[in-house]
Write a protein that holds these residues in place. Structure first.
Motif, mmCIF file in Angstrom:
data_model
loop_
_atom_site.group_PDB
_atom_site.id
_atom_site.type_symbol
_atom_site.label_atom_id
_atom_site.label_comp_id
_atom_site.label_asym_id
_atom_site.label_seq_id
_atom_site.Cartn_x
_atom_site.Cartn_y
_atom_site.Cartn_z
ATOM 1 N N UNK A 277 0.825 -1.207 0.000
ATOM 2 C CA UNK A 277 0.000 0.000 0.000
ATOM 3 C C UNK A 277 0.858 1.255 0.000
ATOM 4 N N UNK A 278 1.943 1.222 0.778
ATOM 5 C CA UNK A 278 2.842 2.382 0.830
ATOM 6 C C UNK A 278 3.569 2.541 -0.494
ATOM 7 N N UNK A 279 3.970 1.394 -1.120
ATOM 8 C CA UNK A 279 4.629 1.486 -2.424
ATOM 9 C C UNK A 279 3.710 2.128 -3.457
ATOM 10 N N UNK A 280 2.418 1.835 -3.356
ATOM 11 C CA UNK A 280 1.479 2.401 -4.305
ATOM 12 C C UNK A 280 1.320 3.898 -4.104
ATOM 13 N N UNK A 281 1.405 4.343 -2.826
ATOM 14 C CA UNK A 281 1.135 5.747 -2.525
ATOM 15 C C UNK A 281 2.411 6.601 -2.489
ATOM 16 N N UNK A 282 3.468 6.078 -1.901
ATOM 17 C CA UNK A 282 4.661 6.907 -1.648
ATOM 18 C C UNK A 282 5.912 6.392 -2.338
ATOM 19 N N UNK A 283 5.879 5.252 -2.926
ATOM 20 C CA UNK A 283 7.022 4.760 -3.668
ATOM 21 C C UNK A 283 8.156 4.289 -2.773
ATOM 22 N N UNK A 284 9.362 4.374 -3.324
ATOM 23 C CA UNK A 284 10.537 3.844 -2.611
ATOM 24 C C UNK A 284 10.832 4.623 -1.330
ATOM 25 N N UNK A 285 10.627 5.928 -1.352
ATOM 26 C CA UNK A 285 10.874 6.722 -0.132
ATOM 27 C C UNK A 285 9.982 6.234 0.990
#
Length: 930
Positions: A277-285
């Protein structure tokens, strides 16, 4: 028929079989089938963690004894009120009462030890069953939760309509119901290579990598990002579109101790779901921040679990572990807080990143209630170890305490830096110590026990045991306790070594403290009085141990009616460290003897009004700082033959502890008149250097004696010696022996006539003559002349009277015991003799007179010069005129003399011939008359 068994009977039977361990077969009649009895399993017997009651009792007794000793030592210290002491006693008794009540309860339970043990076994068994029940419930819950994903999807009406109307379905939709074909190895390899290429292009061209994801590898269709000492994350793509989402494939910890990969379960599912979910929203950071925070939290929890395990071991009751949100708080040295010290703890948490550094797990150290800002606690984030962390903090705290103690002791004159050796270790406080050289033979190591934080001393002695208890009861006053220990051991060692070297330790010398304040520092703690055997009872050496350091004094005491008093104290200038070694005590005896000697002589000079002063010695011993006493020569004796400075120097100690003192001086004129006379050989106390006029006088005196009186006497003797030798040299007489007290010389070599003069100070001089010396008859007159007019007059008298006295001896020897009478020679002075011929009635007077500035002997007839004396009766015989001598008086008898009508005169050398000629004429005339 056997009676049927009830369920209760079955249980009783099974219990019986369980207890006795034998099978129970019913049926006493043969041929009948035995009944099957269900046996209960044997309960496991629990013995882990049991402690023997006797060991528990012995430990409690030992602990009570130790705490009682510590409390007694604490109460023995000064500065505590009676109320405080009573409160501590009550607190100690209440605490001990609680402990022994617990012991009483355990003792009562121990009477039924077997039954208690069986209850424990049963309790453990029931707890195990309960755990199984809880696990079954949890597993059922997991099954229910996972079954929620296995439900049948809703009917796809759109696909059904398409199929019914057209006869064929959408290919994409059919894939949901028709499983795809299995890929071959080549197809799988091609897909993975394509994924690797797409990932490489995407990361190189389209993705903005965070600075902490620069370390990555691409293989097997996934990219693996590595964050040092934290984690590895595997990501992949599901579409060729560079804007499509990256997916979290796998996640692994790379620090120790940790699991190599997250086990399948709720946590792994949660990490994957949240990560995607975080990868979808915020990417690698965003995925880095999420996984980084997750790992840091896990590290803190890992340390917390390790600390909890430590609480079950040797760190029990010495750590307090607490979790506050994501911060781990660990308090150490818990038992030390109850003894007066403040709390110390560490906080393990997440520190904010600064200067391009990301947030990280760090340690905040609160030492003695204050946060430490200038030191960072090292934490190995690659290999987490709670024990290493707490050991490191304890070692740093130990180093801080030992360094602080050394620093505070270094500011005290009691401990020089050379007497302290600090050894520290970065992680092991057992190897950190402060070695203190308390006395020359007694080093001690100051340690801090790492688990409890209590102070410890090594080696342990009876004295150090009480000191150790005092330090632990008052951690803030450790330096005072150490200084007090040094004073006690120093005093003990000084007394022991002093006794072995012949010193007396004066324990009965009681002087009031108020009186001592006028001589010694106000911070004086201990005083030791010493006296060397052979000293007077009024002189002592005092060792003073004060907060300002160790000092040594020479003191003069006297015994008052009720106690001793002190009249004077002089500090001994000790060079270097005042360690009471045997060499130091030897030097102490020398310098104290010198100070006493100088003080006594200085007091005598002050009393006599003699000018003097003390100056540093020209020949200084680096270990002995002894000044020289300079005395004004003309102020000491009324004479002007010497240079006006005398130097009194202490040379050391001789046999039996006597002081060797040398007085150096110089005459105004060289003493060449002494010639090559070796005066030093005759008198070892005095030595001369005739060419320079220097002389040295050596004294061997008891400690406390003055040399001023004997010095004055010896100076007078030197003066006389110089004057006497000058007289002997002027008369060109050979010296037989010369010393400060005597001079022997020969005044006539032909007759081998010699004389000796002895002198000592201001007393009368004595003249010593050989038994057969011709001058024995006038020795009294010569001695009188010696003391009145000096040696010059005596030497002159000896030389001018010798010919006449030799003639008298010749006459007396010639007369002997003849029947015609004896000859009497009467001495009326050095220059007047009367010779009396008893049987012949002739009396002649011989007198020494000066005529025309030349000495002559004059002889006269006593009867002619005094006519009334003819009737004088001497010894029964009357006097008469010596008619036989008219030829000499008138000059008819010729010789080396000069007639004078009623007498004759002769020179000093011719007087002997004249006396013998007169003697011959008198006896010749007697024979003619006969």
């Amino acid at each position: 028929m056997p009676q049927a068994m009830t369920p209760g009977d079955l249980v009783d039977a099974s219990r019986h079989d369980f207890q006795h361990g034998t099978p129970n077969h019913s049926g006493s009649a043969p041929g009948k089938q035995a009944e099957l009895v269900v046996r209960n399993p044997r309960l496991p017997h629990i013995t882990q963690g049991f402690i023997e009651l006797r060991l528990l009792v012995s430990r409690l007794v030992q602990d009570s004894h130790n705490r009682l000793q510590g409390m007694i030592g604490l109460l023995a210290e000064g500065g505590r009120s009676d109320g405080d002491k009573k409160a501590r006693i009550i607190e100690h008794m209440l605490e001990r009462r609680k402990q022994f009540i617990k012991l009483l309860v355990l003792t009562m339970w121990a009477k039924n030890a077997q039954a208690v043990s069986e209850v424990i076994d049963l309790k453990v068994f029931l707890d195990t069953r309960q755990e199984i029940f809880h696990r079954v419930v949890w597993n059922l819950y997991e099954v229910r939760r996972k079954m929620s994903y296995a439900r049948i999807p809703n009917p796809d009406l759109d696909t059904a309509v398409r199929v019914l109307s057209t006869g064929r379905a959408n290919t994409a939709m059919t894939r949901r119901y028709v499983p795809p074909k299995k890929l071959t190895s080549g197809e799988t390899l091609k897909i993975l290579r394509d994924l690797n290429t797409l990932l490489s292009l995407r990361l190189a061209l389209h993705e903005k990598l965070p600075p902490y994801f620069r370390d990555y590898t691409i293989a097997s269709g996934r990219v693996t990002f590595t964050v040092a000492d934290e984690f590895e994350a595997d990501l992949s793509i599901g579409d060729e579109d560079p804007t499509s989402q990256l997916y979290l494939v796998d996640f692994r910890f790379i620090f120790k101790p940790s699991a190599s990969t997250l086990p399948a379960g709720r946590i792994r599912d949660e990490v994957e779901r949240t990560g995607n979910k975080i990868l979808e929203q915020k990417g690698l950071e965003g995925i880095y921040d999420y996984l980084h925070g997750f790992v840091m939290t896990d590290k803190i929890c890992t340390l917390a679990r390790q600390f909890q395990i430590m609480l079950t071991g040797r760190w029990t009751e010495n750590l307090v572990v607490e979790m506050r949100k994501r911060t781990l708080v660990v308090q150490y040295w818990v038992s030390r807080v109850t003894e007066g010290a403040t709390k110390s703890w560490i906080e393990v948490g997440i520190k904010r990143g600064t200067g391009g550094r990301p947030s990280h797990v760090g340690v905040r150290w609160i030492r003695d209630g204050k946060a430490v800002q200038d030191q960072e606690v090292p934490l190995d984030v690659a290999v987490l170890s709670a024990e290493n962390l707490i050991k490191t903090v304890v070692a740093m705290h130990t180093k801080h305490i030992l360094t602080s103690i050394r620093g505070r002791l270094a500011h005290s004159p009691v401990f020089p830096l050379s007497a302290m050796v600090l050894t520290t270790h970065s992680t092991d406080s057992f190897n950190s110590s402060l070695k203190l050289q308390l006395t020359p033979s007694r080093p001690i190591k100051f340690l801090i026990e790492p688990i409890t934080g209590r102070f410890a001393l090594h080696p342990l002695t009876m004295v150090s045991t009480h000191v150790e208890a005092a330090m632990n009861n008052s951690p803030t006053g450790v330096e005072e306790v150490i200084i007090r220990l040094k004073f006690v051991l120093t005093q003990e060692e000084v007394e022991t070594r002093a006794r072995s070297m012949g010193w007396e330790v004066l324990k009965v010398l009681n002087i009031r403290k108020e009186e001592l304040k006028g001589f010694f520092p106000n911070s004086t703690k201990y005083i030791t009085y010493l006296r060397r055997k052979g000293w007077g009872k009024e002189w002592v050496v005092v060792m003073v141990l004060a907060e300002t350091g160790q000092t040594w004094w020479v003191a003069k005491v006297y015994e008052a009616p009720s106690q001793w008093s002190m009249s004077m104290a002089l500090e001994i200038p000790v060079q270097g460290e005042a360690n009471a070694t045997y060499g130091f005590l030897g030097n102490l005896e020398k310098i104290s003897s010198a100070m006493i000697t100088l003080y006594v002589n200085q007091s005598v000079l002050v009393e006599k009004g003699v000018q003097h002063k003390l100056q540093p010695s020209k020949v200084a011993d680096p270990k002995l700082t002894i000044p020289d006493l300079y005395i004004r020569f003309s102020s000491l004796i009324r004479a002007n033959w010497g240079i006006d400075v005398l130097r009194l120097t202490f040379q050391g100690l001789g046999t039996e502890g006597k002081c060797i003192v040398t007085v150096l001086g110089r005459t105004k004129e060289p003493m060449t008149q002494l010639g090559s006379t070796n005066i030093s050989a005759a008198d070892s106390d005095v030595s001369f250097h005739p060419q320079s006029g220097s002389y040295a006088i050596r004294f061997n005196i008891n400690v406390g004696e003055s040399v001023i009186e004997p010095l004055t006497e010896k100076l007078h003797r030197i003066e006389r010696l110089i004057r006497f030798v000058a007289v002997i040299r002027r008369f060109k007489l050979p010296c037989l022996d010369v010393s400060l007290g005597r001079i022997a010389f020969t005044y006539d070599t032909e007759s081998n006539s010699s004389a000796e003069v002895s002198f000592s100070g201001d007393r009368e001089m004595k003249l010593h003559l050989p038994p057969r010396s011709p001058h024995i008859r006038i020795k009294g007159f010569l001695e009188h002349r010696l003391n009145v007019s000096g040696l010059e007059t005596v030497v002159m008298a000896l030389t001018v009277t010798l010919p006449l006295l030799l003639a008298f001896e010749r006459i007396e020897a010639a007369v002997g015991d003849r029947s015609d009478g004896h000859v009497f020679v009467l001495s009326r002075g050095v220059d007047w003799f009367r010779i009396y011929y008893r049987r012949l009635g002739v009396v002649l007077d011989w007198q020494l007179q000066c005529r025309k500035s030349v000495l002559h002997w004059f002889v006269r007839d006593a009867a002619s010069s005094n006519p009334e004396s003819e009737a004088e009766i001497v010894g029964g015989e009357g006097r008469r005129k010596a008619e036989e001598l008219k030829g000499i008086w008138s000059g008819e008898v010729e010789g080396d003399w000069e007639p004078l009508k009623s007498g004759a005169a002769a020179g000093l050398r011719e007087v002997g011939a004249l006396a013998w000629k007169i003697h011959e004429l008198i006896y010749a005339g007697r024979r003619a008359i006969s």
